[in-house]
Write a protein that holds these residues in place. Structure first.
Motif, PDB file in Angstrom:
ATOM      1  N   UNK A 170     -39.232  68.921   9.959  1.00 26.79           N
ATOM      2  CA  UNK A 170     -38.487  67.993   9.831  1.00 26.79           C
ATOM      3  C   UNK A 170     -37.196  68.436   9.074  1.00 26.79           C
ATOM      4  N   UNK A 171     -36.091  67.845   9.299  1.00 26.99           N
ATOM      5  CA  UNK A 171     -35.003  68.268   8.416  1.00 26.99           C
ATOM      6  C   UNK A 171     -35.004  67.948   6.883  1.00 26.99           C
ATOM      7  N   UNK A 172     -34.532  68.935   6.200  1.00 27.58           N
ATOM      8  CA  UNK A 172     -34.776  69.088   4.752  1.00 27.58           C
ATOM      9  C   UNK A 172     -36.147  69.284   4.419  1.00 27.58           C
ATOM     10  N   UNK A 173     -36.993  69.888   5.184  1.00 29.52           N
ATOM     11  CA  UNK A 173     -38.413  70.151   4.638  1.00 29.52           C
ATOM     12  C   UNK A 173     -38.268  71.704   4.846  1.00 29.52           C
ATOM     13  N   UNK A 174     -39.364  72.347   3.993  1.00 32.92           N
ATOM     14  CA  UNK A 174     -39.510  73.790   4.240  1.00 32.92           C
ATOM     15  C   UNK A 174     -39.822  74.362   5.376  1.00 32.92           C
ATOM     16  N   UNK A 175     -39.274  75.426   6.052  1.00 35.59           N
ATOM     17  CA  UNK A 175     -39.519  75.682   7.263  1.00 35.59           C
ATOM     18  C   UNK A 175     -41.183  76.261   7.401  1.00 35.59           C
ATOM     19  N   UNK A 176     -41.580  76.102   8.791  1.00 42.49           N
ATOM     20  CA  UNK A 176     -43.074  76.371   8.700  1.00 42.49           C
ATOM     21  C   UNK A 176     -43.290  78.015   8.878  1.00 42.49           C
ATOM     22  N   UNK A 177     -44.328  78.298   8.963  1.00 40.14           N
ATOM     23  CA  UNK A 177     -44.916  79.576   8.877  1.00 40.14           C
ATOM     24  C   UNK A 177     -44.884  80.317  10.110  1.00 40.14           C
ATOM     25  N   UNK A 178     -44.817  81.597  10.154  1.00 37.06           N
ATOM     26  CA  UNK A 178     -44.494  82.264  11.560  1.00 37.06           C
ATOM     27  C   UNK A 178     -45.853  81.970  12.173  1.00 37.06           C
ATOM     28  N   UNK A 179     -45.772  81.669  13.542  1.00 38.10           N
ATOM     29  CA  UNK A 179     -47.066  81.205  14.282  1.00 38.10           C
ATOM     30  C   UNK A 179     -48.325  82.429  14.245  1.00 38.10           C
ATOM     31  N   UNK A 180     -49.379  81.942  14.304  1.00 38.12           N
ATOM     32  CA  UNK A 180     -50.706  82.861  14.351  1.00 38.12           C
ATOM     33  C   UNK A 180     -51.142  82.299  15.822  1.00 38.12           C
ATOM     34  N   UNK A 181     -51.486  83.437  16.511  1.00 36.00           N
ATOM     35  CA  UNK A 181     -52.120  83.298  17.942  1.00 36.00           C
ATOM     36  C   UNK A 181     -53.346  83.518  18.028  1.00 36.00           C
ATOM     37  N   UNK A 182     -54.140  82.613  18.476  1.00 31.03           N
ATOM     38  CA  UNK A 182     -55.607  82.812  18.813  1.00 31.03           C
ATOM     39  C   UNK A 182     -55.945  82.758  20.288  1.00 31.03           C
ATOM     40  N   UNK A 183     -57.075  83.386  20.538  1.00 24.86           N
ATOM     41  CA  UNK A 183     -57.583  82.990  22.028  1.00 24.86           C
ATOM     42  C   UNK A 183     -59.053  82.592  22.001  1.00 24.86           C
ATOM     43  N   UNK A 184     -59.550  81.467  22.242  1.00 25.48           N
ATOM     44  CA  UNK A 184     -60.663  80.938  22.153  1.00 25.48           C
ATOM     45  C   UNK A 184     -61.153  80.752  20.661  1.00 25.48           C
ATOM     46  N   UNK A 185     -60.350  80.736  19.902  1.00 28.94           N
ATOM     47  CA  UNK A 185     -60.603  80.729  18.401  1.00 28.94           C
ATOM     48  C   UNK A 185     -60.703  82.081  17.623  1.00 28.94           C
ATOM     49  N   UNK A 186     -60.357  82.992  18.518  1.00 26.55           N
ATOM     50  CA  UNK A 186     -60.492  84.524  17.739  1.00 26.55           C
ATOM     51  C   UNK A 186     -58.867  84.934  17.879  1.00 26.55           C
ATOM     52  N   UNK A 187     -58.732  85.444  16.786  1.00 25.98           N
ATOM     53  CA  UNK A 187     -57.486  86.413  16.537  1.00 25.98           C
ATOM     54  C   UNK A 187     -57.066  87.253  17.556  1.00 25.98           C
ATOM     55  N   UNK A 188     -55.901  87.029  18.086  1.00 25.50           N
ATOM     56  CA  UNK A 188     -55.517  88.127  19.176  1.00 25.50           C
ATOM     57  C   UNK A 188     -55.252  89.484  18.541  1.00 25.50           C
ATOM     58  N   UNK A 189     -55.540  90.384  19.383  1.00 21.75           N
ATOM     59  CA  UNK A 189     -55.114  91.846  18.918  1.00 21.75           C
ATOM     60  C   UNK A 189     -53.919  92.192  19.603  1.00 21.75           C
ATOM     61  N   UNK A 190     -52.877  92.013  18.912  1.00 16.48           N
ATOM     62  CA  UNK A 190     -51.402  92.406  19.573  1.00 16.48           C
ATOM     63  C   UNK A 190     -51.101  94.021  20.037  1.00 16.48           C
ATOM     64  N   UNK A 191     -51.767  94.690  19.209  1.00 17.81           N
ATOM     65  CA  UNK A 191     -51.477  96.176  19.495  1.00 17.81           C
ATOM     66  C   UNK A 191     -51.996  96.478  21.163  1.00 17.81           C
ATOM     67  N   UNK A 192     -51.218  97.374  21.691  1.00 21.35           N
ATOM     68  CA  UNK A 192     -51.936  97.674  23.013  1.00 21.35           C
ATOM     69  C   UNK A 192     -51.274  97.253  24.249  1.00 21.35           C
ATOM     70  N   UNK A 193     -50.385  96.370  24.017  1.00 19.57           N
ATOM     71  CA  UNK A 193     -49.270  95.890  25.256  1.00 19.57           C
ATOM     72  C   UNK A 193     -49.874  94.697  25.970  1.00 19.57           C
ATOM     73  N   UNK A 194     -50.992  94.493  25.856  1.00 13.94           N
ATOM     74  CA  UNK A 194     -51.888  93.147  26.688  1.00 13.94           C
ATOM     75  C   UNK A 194     -50.777  92.229  26.159  1.00 13.94           C
ATOM     76  N   UNK A 195     -50.718  92.078  24.785  1.00 14.03           N
ATOM     77  CA  UNK A 195     -50.008  90.649  24.476  1.00 14.03           C
ATOM     78  C   UNK A 195     -48.896  91.275  23.783  1.00 14.03           C
ATOM     79  N   UNK A 196     -47.740  90.374  24.035  1.00 19.33           N
ATOM     80  CA  UNK A 196     -46.386  90.761  23.306  1.00 19.33           C
ATOM     81  C   UNK A 196     -46.004  89.634  22.848  1.00 19.33           C
ATOM     82  N   UNK A 197     -45.433  89.790  21.495  1.00 13.49           N
ATOM     83  CA  UNK A 197     -44.855  88.657  20.852  1.00 13.49           C
ATOM     84  C   UNK A 197     -43.359  88.842  20.570  1.00 13.49           C
ATOM     85  N   UNK A 198     -42.629  87.735  20.792  1.00 13.13           N
ATOM     86  CA  UNK A 198     -41.063  87.802  20.810  1.00 13.13           C
ATOM     87  C   UNK A 198     -40.528  86.538  19.919  1.00 13.13           C
ATOM     88  N   UNK A 199     -39.158  86.424  19.762  1.00 10.36           N
ATOM     89  CA  UNK A 199     -38.658  85.483  19.058  1.00 10.36           C
ATOM     90  C   UNK A 199     -39.380  85.156  17.800  1.00 10.36           C
TER      91      UNK A 199
END
Length: 568
Positions: free
Chosen positions: A353-382
């Protein structure tokens, strides 16, 4: 632009929200909502201490974890993995921590928002000698609640003041007598009849049904000459804080003789505040303003005014409305159904909300397990706010989680990805046909798709003048029923060349369901030249009408058709 080129450019890949799917073949979707914190006393036999985890879609198995470790079924903490019920019978020190539920079926795992289980407790006042407070008649007098014991959670605790011996006689809260947000007792004006009375501060813990007493104080009032009035003086004010949807409490206390009336105003809206159902509660003789169901636009500066005999005094207090990170807009973490080979895109543009500290960069999971971004299957942007799952396959079906946090809490947002078989055309008409009098032309399509979905077929016709219409069965067009997989152009009894010319053009069949489509284009031509006006075929009736086109225009149409046949 050629209509076929326009059609190619205008078609978009279908990426739709889940709708109409067989839920038994979908990943789980968590529907249980838990608070951020729960408090239970240690070593006590508990009641009302069950947590039910519940998810939709098919046969679900539940697992509870504490601090990331599976909670086993024990005497003190029974766990039912089929119903999702976690129950606390008697809590030991090692049972306090962070709990989270995992709901799984064949297609994936959905997570509950984690919550903290903490110890509720009430300490005791230190042993000490009584103290004396001296005040002047008609003036304000405060008795401090000294060395208050630890009491958690705050929502279960309240200060109670006792008078005299024992604990049965409560100090009556009146317009003249109040308790502030720190638990201190205020006489907003005093008289000599209070001299010699003994006051004790008590801390009541509702969950434990326990009262602790301490901070014994005697009061002595010094005589003063009589006064007609004393104007308001602020003796306590307190800002407030509220989570979105929660309650925000603002406090103001004025002394004076007689005690001033208190009015509240929202300075941002420049409006006087009154008791309003579901919105505002003014209590404690005007000293407390509670904002119900706080919204972001409730944040701001409020004023409290003590109205004396001749003068008024105003003070400002601030309400801070806050929350864990939020996802604004509609296009965030949407459930998707995507055909094999396409890309799935999830957006998690978390904001504070305005005047609050910004949130952390999102962390992504699949089925509760951290995604392994390396390898091109998953692409993070923005800045990791957009996740693309490339070239999806059936194995990519599951529940995708986005996690972000700020000073006020954790955002856990889930979205289901269901990967389906694409529409595959097994048999289709040729690209080009010619019709002549006496012909029967069958345009048949055979296609299949994911077994959980039903294909639909839609036929369209564009004549050489660019007029487009949906094909309906009539004298010359026969659609198979009920699925429309085949269109028959029947000119077996036609000898009039103008009718054949009106049936020549561009035919399109769209094979589709909610999440995918295929388009097939067919050109039908004729070498017959009309000798009279062209007869157009109405798509909605079984009759023919004479068009307003001359023979020369019809001939031009035939030439145009011949030119198109050179390129397509």
């Amino acid at each position: 632009m050629d209509w076929r080129l326009y059609l190619v450019f205008s078609l978009k890949t279908f990426i739709c929200t889940v709708h109409g799917q067989d839920k038994s073949q979908m990943p789980p979707k968590m529907i249980s909502v838990f608070n951020n914190e729960y408090f239970f006393p240690r070593d006590s036999i508990l009641v009302d201490s069950s947590f039910k985890c519940q998810a939709e879609n098919g046969q679900i198995q539940y697992v509870w974890k504490k601090d990331g470790v599976v909670v086993e079924n024990t005497q003190f903490i029974p766990v039912d993995n089929s119903t999702g019920i976690l129950r606390f019978v008697k809590i030991q020190t090692e049972h306090y921590g962070t709990y989270q539920c995992f709901a799984s079926n064949t297609y994936g795992t959905s997570l509950s928002t984690p919550f903290n289980l903490k110890e509720s407790m009430l300490g005791s006042f230190p042993i000490g000698e009584p103290e004396e407070v001296r005040c002047k008649q008609f003036k304000h007098c405060k008795i401090q609640c000294r060395d208050k014991p630890t009491c958690v959670p705050d929502s279960e605790c309240r200060v109670e003041w006792k008078i005299g011996e024992g604990t049965k006689s409560d100090v009556e809260i009146t317009k003249r007598v109040g308790v502030d947000g720190n638990g201190d007792l205020h006489f907003l004006w005093t008289d000599t009849d209070l001299t010699g009375l003994q006051y004790k501060c008590g801390m009541w813990m509702e969950q434990l049904k326990t009262l602790m007493i301490g901070s014994q104080t005697s009061l002595k009032i010094d005589y003063s000459a009589s006064v007609e009035f004393i104007e308001p003086t602020i003796v306590f004010k307190e800002d407030g804080k509220a989570l979105i949807g929660g309650k925000g409490v603002l406090r103001c206390m004025f002394s004076g003789y007689p005690v001033p009336d208190i009015e509240w105003m929202s300075l941002g809206k420049n409006t006087t505040i009154k008791n309003t159902t579901g919105k505002y509660i003014i209590s404690d003789f005007g000293r407390v303003l509670t904002i119900i169901n706080a919204k972001p636009d409730n944040e701001g500066v409020y004023s409290c005014t003590g109205n004396g005999t001749t003068n008024s005094l105003s003070r400002r207090v601030f309400l801070n409305v806050t929350s864990a990170p939020i996802l604004p807009g509609d296009n965030q973490m949407r459930d998707l159904v995507i055909p094999v080979g396409k890309d799935a895109i999830f957006r998690c543009e978390a904001e504070s909300l305005p005047n609050e500290m910004p949130p952390t960069v999102p962390i992504w999971n699949k089925n509760g397990v951290d995604l392994v971004i390396a390898g091109g299957k998953y692409i993070l942007a923005e800045n990791s706010q957009v996740l693309t799952v490339t070239d999806v396959q059936k194995s990519d079906t599951g529940v995708y989680q986005c996690l972000s946090e700020n000073s006020e809490g954790v955002l856990l947002k889930e979205a289901i990805l269901k990967v389906i078989d694409p529409i595959t055309v097994r048999k289709r008409p040729l690209d080009n046909y010619k019709i002549a009098p006496g012909d029967i032309l069958n345009l048949a399509v055979v296609a299949d798709t994911d077994p959980s979905l039903t294909l639909q077929y839609k036929w369209m016709f564009n004549d050489h003048q660019g007029n487009e219409s949906e094909i309906k069965s009539n004298e010359y067009w026969k659609l198979s029923w009920p699925i429309n997989k085949q269109l028959t152009i029947d000119v077996s009894n036609v000898t009039d060349p103008t009718i054949l010319v009106s049936l020549a053009g561009y035919y399109i069949v769209k094979i589709y369901h909610n999440y995918d489509e295929k388009v097939i284009n067919i050109t039908v031509e004729t070498d017959v030249f009309p000798t009279a006006d062209i007869v157009s075929v109405s798509p909605n009736t079984n009759t023919t009408n004479t068009a307003q086109q001359t023979n020369s225009n019809a001939a031009i149409c035939i030439v145009v058709a011949a030119i198109f046949s050179l390129f397509y």
